[in-house]
Design an enzyme around this catalytic site. Sequence first.
Site, PDB file in Angstrom:
ATOM      1  N   GLU A  18     -17.884 -18.680 -49.274  1.00  0.00           N
ATOM      2  CA  GLU A  18     -17.538 -19.872 -48.516  1.00  0.00           C
ATOM      3  C   GLU A  18     -16.517 -20.557 -49.387  1.00  0.00           C
ATOM      4  OE1 GLU A  18     -18.721 -24.814 -47.110  1.00  0.00           O
ATOM      5  OE2 GLU A  18     -20.602 -23.297 -47.677  1.00  0.00           O
ATOM      6  N   ARG A  23     -30.423 -12.582 -57.211  1.00  0.00           N
ATOM      7  CA  ARG A  23     -29.703 -13.620 -57.002  1.00  0.00           C
ATOM      8  C   ARG A  23     -29.393 -13.234 -58.839  1.00  0.00           C
ATOM      9  NH1 ARG A  23     -28.830 -19.385 -55.138  1.00  0.00           N
ATOM     10  NH2 ARG A  23     -27.344 -19.280 -57.333  1.00  0.00           N
ATOM     11  N   LYS A  48     -22.909 -24.850 -57.161  1.00  0.00           N
ATOM     12  CA  LYS A  48     -20.965 -25.035 -57.053  1.00  0.00           C
ATOM     13  C   LYS A  48     -21.587 -27.088 -57.132  1.00  0.00           C
ATOM     14  CE  LYS A  48     -19.126 -21.819 -54.179  1.00  0.00           C
ATOM     15  NZ  LYS A  48     -17.914 -21.471 -53.557  1.00  0.00           N
TER      16      LYS A  48
END
Length: 552
Positions: free
Chosen positions: A33, A259, A269
């Site tokens: 994104e 992850r 983020k």
Amino acid sequence: METRPGNNFLYSLIADDLAKGRVQQVVTRFPPEPNGYLHVGHAKSICLNFGLAESFGGRCNLRFDDTNPEKESQEFIESIKEDVRWLGYQWAGEARFASSYFGQLYEWACELVREGAAYVCDLDAQQAREYRGTLTEPGRNSPFRDRSVAENLDLLARMKDGEFDEGSRVLRAKIDMASPNMNLRDPILYRIRKVPHHQTGEEWVIYPTYDFAHGQEDAIEGVTHSICTLEFEDHRPLYDWLLAHLPVPGRPRQYEFGRLNLNYTVTSKRKLRQLVDDAVVEGWDDPRMPTIAGMRRRGFTPASIRCFCDMIGVTRSDGVVDVAMLEHAIRDDLNENAPRGMCVLNPLRLVLTNVPADHREQLVAPRHPSREELGNRELTFTRELVIDADDFREEANKKYKRLVLGKRVRLRNAYVIEAHDVVKDATGKIIEVQARIIPDTVGEDPADGIKPKGVIQWVSVATGKRATVRLYNRLFNHEAPDRGDNAFMDFLNPESLQVVEDAWIEAALAEAVPEQGFQFEREGYFVADRYQHTPERPVFNRTIGLRDTSGA
């Protein structure tokens, strides 16, 4: 770099799919994104998706999942492209965008409505939360769940035309409000957002959710293996439900992996953006940031990051990786490949009293101790030099292996010297050390058999260059700074950056090209700053020390 099968369960899974004819060609995708710069966790995903495609002769798409225009920008898109290229990968064809499929996604949303599998809901956000239930209690059907197909199609079209306010209506899938999987309790497919989009401008005022768009985008692009991090495992039933209810051109399968979580590191983020917005760092590419752009500016190499991602492997569970593993990969790569040079960070004048004032002698030193193909470099040896102030004491015990009055050390790649006097200022601070060279000792021990106690670096005052050197350390001084919502700001390391404005470097180092890395002998690994380094005003960033001194 191809992905190794030994530490990657996905490699074995894909190999089995190919062997059994489930797929003919492997197609993966990296779907960021564009709402921030990529970080070290994304580096693992990049290496995984592109590496698997390379290993099986397939292809990997770069697709921007740009369904949330409020936080997205062209700057982030360009930075992501640059990061992927810098790591050594090239996506198949042109970069793709979810926004390119908005028309098709809207038609498929209408198809769900016509099937009676989606409806327009008027509950506000608070009401929707109340109706959704909890992990232990089932949800309740929305009072708008049984609207007719005609009414839902009409309302959806009017949403698309901008007739309603943001937050007043959403399109929801009609699945099961009693499902134990919260993601199947009539999830939102479309919401109203009256903001311009960086790709489509003002064409749309409703935008699909990531959960609705993702699987259909994969199907359109022919993706065979949709590889996600583990938090999307509970979303997979919705991914599959949507594919089963729509006339998509393919049936991709979603697979999840653990992850990358690093200690001493924050990768949210939102929190990285806060560091930027609050001017804690100088931008997304600040060398203290765990972003790919930040690591690049600090002097990390693509090869070292790819090696690190290979070292940690791919597993089915989340875990925390010691940042020392990343630092080891950096040191190992730079030790093998970085040419050597000398830099004095804390300069102290050294006068060689038995050397003529106009003396100029060209000495030769290897650019690398074990890489003969890198050749040699010339060092100009003169009467006046600078050494590091920490490398001299008037008196010291036997454990001190540097320069002491009446004792000898070797100047790196040059002569053995013996200090005999000092000059002090009015406050008693030493401002000059006086010494004599021991003749005929370049590259060999003194003829009198008295060996020097150590080796120190030096730079000629006549030919050396002044430089700015930034000494970077870890941004956080706690191994789990991300453990709370805002606690990470309490763990900022006040010594994460020290700036030396008056360092001295070998003359040739000033001619380094931006992003060229070096080992400054006895000091660590440094890189010419990507943006600010010039021959007229050299700027170097410390990548990492020669060894781990963090105590972590």
